[in-house]
Structures are given as structure tokens and as C-alpha cells.
Scaffold this motif. Sequence first.
Motif, PDB file in Angstrom:
ATOM      1  N   GLU A  24      43.397  17.693  36.104  1.00 14.71           N
ATOM      2  CA  GLU A  24      42.457  18.902  34.962  1.00 14.71           C
ATOM      3  C   GLU A  24      43.354  20.164  35.018  1.00 14.71           C
ATOM      4  N   GLU A  25      44.146  20.316  33.348  1.00 12.72           N
ATOM      5  CA  GLU A  25      44.308  21.475  32.875  1.00 12.72           C
ATOM      6  C   GLU A  25      43.907  22.476  32.629  1.00 12.72           C
ATOM      7  N   GLU A  26      44.079  23.591  33.065  1.00  8.71           N
ATOM      8  CA  GLU A  26      43.200  24.806  32.701  1.00  8.71           C
ATOM      9  C   GLU A  26      44.059  25.170  31.381  1.00  8.71           C
ATOM     10  N   LEU A  27      42.792  25.994  30.770  1.00 13.00           N
ATOM     11  CA  LEU A  27      43.576  26.792  29.176  1.00 13.00           C
ATOM     12  C   LEU A  27      43.252  28.319  29.859  1.00 13.00           C
ATOM     13  N   VAL A  28      44.938  28.921  28.968  1.00  6.82           N
ATOM     14  CA  VAL A  28      45.004  29.929  29.005  1.00  6.82           C
ATOM     15  C   VAL A  28      44.850  31.080  27.703  1.00  6.82           C
ATOM     16  N   ARG A  36      56.785  33.976  17.826  1.00  8.14           N
ATOM     17  CA  ARG A  36      56.361  35.653  16.135  1.00  8.14           C
ATOM     18  C   ARG A  36      55.547  35.902  15.332  1.00  8.14           C
ATOM     19  N   ARG A  37      54.938  36.176  16.686  1.00 11.92           N
ATOM     20  CA  ARG A  37      53.837  37.491  16.897  1.00 11.92           C
ATOM     21  C   ARG A  37      52.650  37.404  15.719  1.00 11.92           C
ATOM     22  N   VAL A  38      52.736  35.937  15.794  1.00 11.16           N
ATOM     23  CA  VAL A  38      51.551  36.219  14.051  1.00 11.16           C
ATOM     24  C   VAL A  38      50.000  36.414  14.431  1.00 11.16           C
ATOM     25  N   GLY A  39      49.658  36.054  16.564  1.00 10.86           N
ATOM     26  CA  GLY A  39      48.206  36.028  16.816  1.00 10.86           C
ATOM     27  C   GLY A  39      48.546  35.738  18.412  1.00 10.86           C
ATOM     28  N   PHE A  40      47.225  35.526  18.796  1.00 15.81           N
ATOM     29  CA  PHE A  40      47.523  34.765  20.274  1.00 15.81           C
ATOM     30  C   PHE A  40      47.106  33.650  20.230  1.00 15.81           C
ATOM     31  N   SER A  41      46.911  32.645  21.107  1.00 15.37           N
ATOM     32  CA  SER A  41      46.262  31.166  21.303  1.00 15.37           C
ATOM     33  C   SER A  41      45.610  31.115  22.650  1.00 15.37           C
ATOM     34  N   VAL A  42      44.897  29.567  22.992  1.00 14.60           N
ATOM     35  CA  VAL A  42      44.444  29.193  23.371  1.00 14.60           C
ATOM     36  C   VAL A  42      45.438  28.025  23.755  1.00 14.60           C
ATOM     37  N   ILE A  43      45.761  27.596  25.156  1.00 16.84           N
ATOM     38  CA  ILE A  43      46.813  26.209  25.591  1.00 16.84           C
ATOM     39  C   ILE A  43      46.727  25.141  26.819  1.00 16.84           C
ATOM     40  N   PRO A  44      47.073  25.158  26.886  1.00 19.01           N
ATOM     41  CA  PRO A  44      47.089  24.665  28.324  1.00 19.01           C
ATOM     42  C   PRO A  44      47.802  25.113  28.900  1.00 19.01           C
ATOM     43  N   ARG A  45      48.213  25.348  30.379  1.00 19.64           N
ATOM     44  CA  ARG A  45      48.800  26.372  30.778  1.00 19.64           C
ATOM     45  C   ARG A  45      50.526  25.121  31.181  1.00 19.64           C
ATOM     46  N   PHE A  51      50.588  35.359  30.000  1.00 20.83           N
ATOM     47  CA  PHE A  51      48.970  35.217  30.011  1.00 20.83           C
ATOM     48  C   PHE A  51      48.124  35.184  30.002  1.00 20.83           C
ATOM     49  N   ALA A  52      46.679  35.383  30.072  1.00 23.01           N
ATOM     50  CA  ALA A  52      45.782  35.638  31.270  1.00 23.01           C
ATOM     51  C   ALA A  52      45.117  33.827  31.411  1.00 23.01           C
TER      52      ALA A  52
END
Length: 305
Positions: free
Chosen positions: A162-166, A233-242, A256-257
Motif C-alpha cells: 500500500e502506498e499512502e498519498l500525500v 515551478r510553484r504552479v500549484g500543489f499535488s497529491v502523490i504517493p509518498r 508534504f502533508a
Amino acid sequence: MDLDQIRHFVRIAELGSFSRAEAALDISQPSLSRQIRLLEQSLHTKLFARTGRGVTLTAAGAVFLPHAQAILESVSRGETALAESSKGLAGRIVIGLPPRIARVITGPLVEAFRKQFSQASIVIAEGLSPILVEGLKLGRIELALLFNAPNDPQLVLDPLCEEELVLVGHTANRRRLPSQIKFDRLSQFPLILPPMPNSVRASIETARQRAGVHLDIVVEVNTMHAILDLVERRVGFSVIPRGMLLEAKNGKGFEFADIRSPRLLNTVLRATPARLPITKLGRETLALLDRLRVPNLLGARQIAR
């Protein structure tokens, strides 16, 4: 209908030309044309339409092609099983991997495979999980790693990790991230996400619908590395696998949070077709994957079996 006809049909479809297929198959064009004509007669339909530059598949031909490829793959697997019974591990195996997993494990997997099975060949079929599932069901793929595959009577599924998304951002952003954040607060961030049917996006969409929140998706990008480039490039944030942060310059420049209420998890499963017996080479390749410790390579938590 015979195997030669099916083999010739697949080759023409792949090359888009009778003349190129003639050279590749080392067969005369009249003989090749006759083989296809006999196949079309047995199927009671036209498989090819001629164009100025060669041939294209008809609608019926496009429907028949994946089944024809599956027939040839099934025969190849049968030949592999026979070869294994007489002279040890040989033959050919097709392994399906989603792009992000392929990027991490293709190198060590192929290197270990060639070292251990010098008489066998390996094919890495890269694609999104829904495409790999179709390949498994048709018999074109012998084993695969999949993200979040639902139970399916046509597949044998074995949860691997299992991968946790952050939530990830850049340390230079004015808005710094807390150590944890509730899912519904993601609506306050401009998000860069992969489009559906990507497994990460599917997990986010499921949680979003349950929470009844709107997300501010400013950019959609297919690949995780391109997403991290835009975050950098600070276009935005994302949700990715840790684990992606381990690949991204060891996480330098990113923060990350952890997402809570709910946690978002990506499950990686090993999959084989239920209707086709796995070859000895396939079983040994599964054992090889275990020895490679795929969860560690992905930065994921192994699921106890």
C-alpha cells in the motif's frame, strides 16, 4: 482457420502493409493474400480495407485483432511450458507494469531476470491498470502489477503493498503545509492532478464524492514526474504517493502533508489470469519479484500475506 493465417493477419495489422508483411514473414504476396482470404471466408467478414499507402483494419478486423494476438500468446505460453518440462526454464514471458512502477523496477527486474533465466526472454508491457487488466483477460499478459484492481472472477489477485498519498508543495511557496491535513481542506489548494483513469486520481475522486467537496484542479498532467516539475515551478500543489518524493531529488525542495479523514491509499496487487495456468517461468518470475522487494523500491508498506 489455422495458426499461420492468424499469425499472418496479426503481422499485416502490425505493419499496415501486405508488402512489408511479405518481407517480414518471408512469404510470397499471392500466398499471403490467399491466407488472408481464407481467414476472412472462415470468419465471414472482411478484415482489411486497402488504402493508397497500404491497408487498415476494418471495424471487424479491429475487434478480432486483440483476440488473434491472445491466441498467439497462449500458444507461445504453451510452447514455453513444454520447453520447461524438457530442458528447464526457457521461453518468453510478458509482464504488465503501470508506467510509474515500470520506471522504478524495470531495470532491476530485467537485470535479475537475464542473470537467472539466460535461456528465456522477457517483455515489459507498460500501460495503465485498466489496459493491463484487458491484456491479462485476453491472455496477452501472463502476470502484472496493478493499482487498486477490484475483485474480478477472471483474475487471481494478490495484494502486495500500500502506498499512502500525500499533499505535496514546494518549500518556496508562501503557503507552508502542516504535518497533517484533512481531505476536505484540499479544496483550498490549486491542484495539479493526473486525469482519469489514473489510479491516484481515481482514489481522490472516490474520496471527493464521499466528502461532497469541490477541488480546484488547475492543471491535469499524465505523468507524475511532469506533475512534480510543475510543483517545483510553484504552479500549484499535488497529491502523490509518498514514495515519489524518494525519486524526486530525494525530496529536496518539496514538503508534504499527510492526508487524513480519510487517508488515501493506493494498493498494488500482483495479478494473473484465472483461466490460464501460469507457466513455471511465470511462477519463478513471481518469486523473483518477491526477492526484489518491490514495496521497498516503491517506498510503500508491504501487506502481510
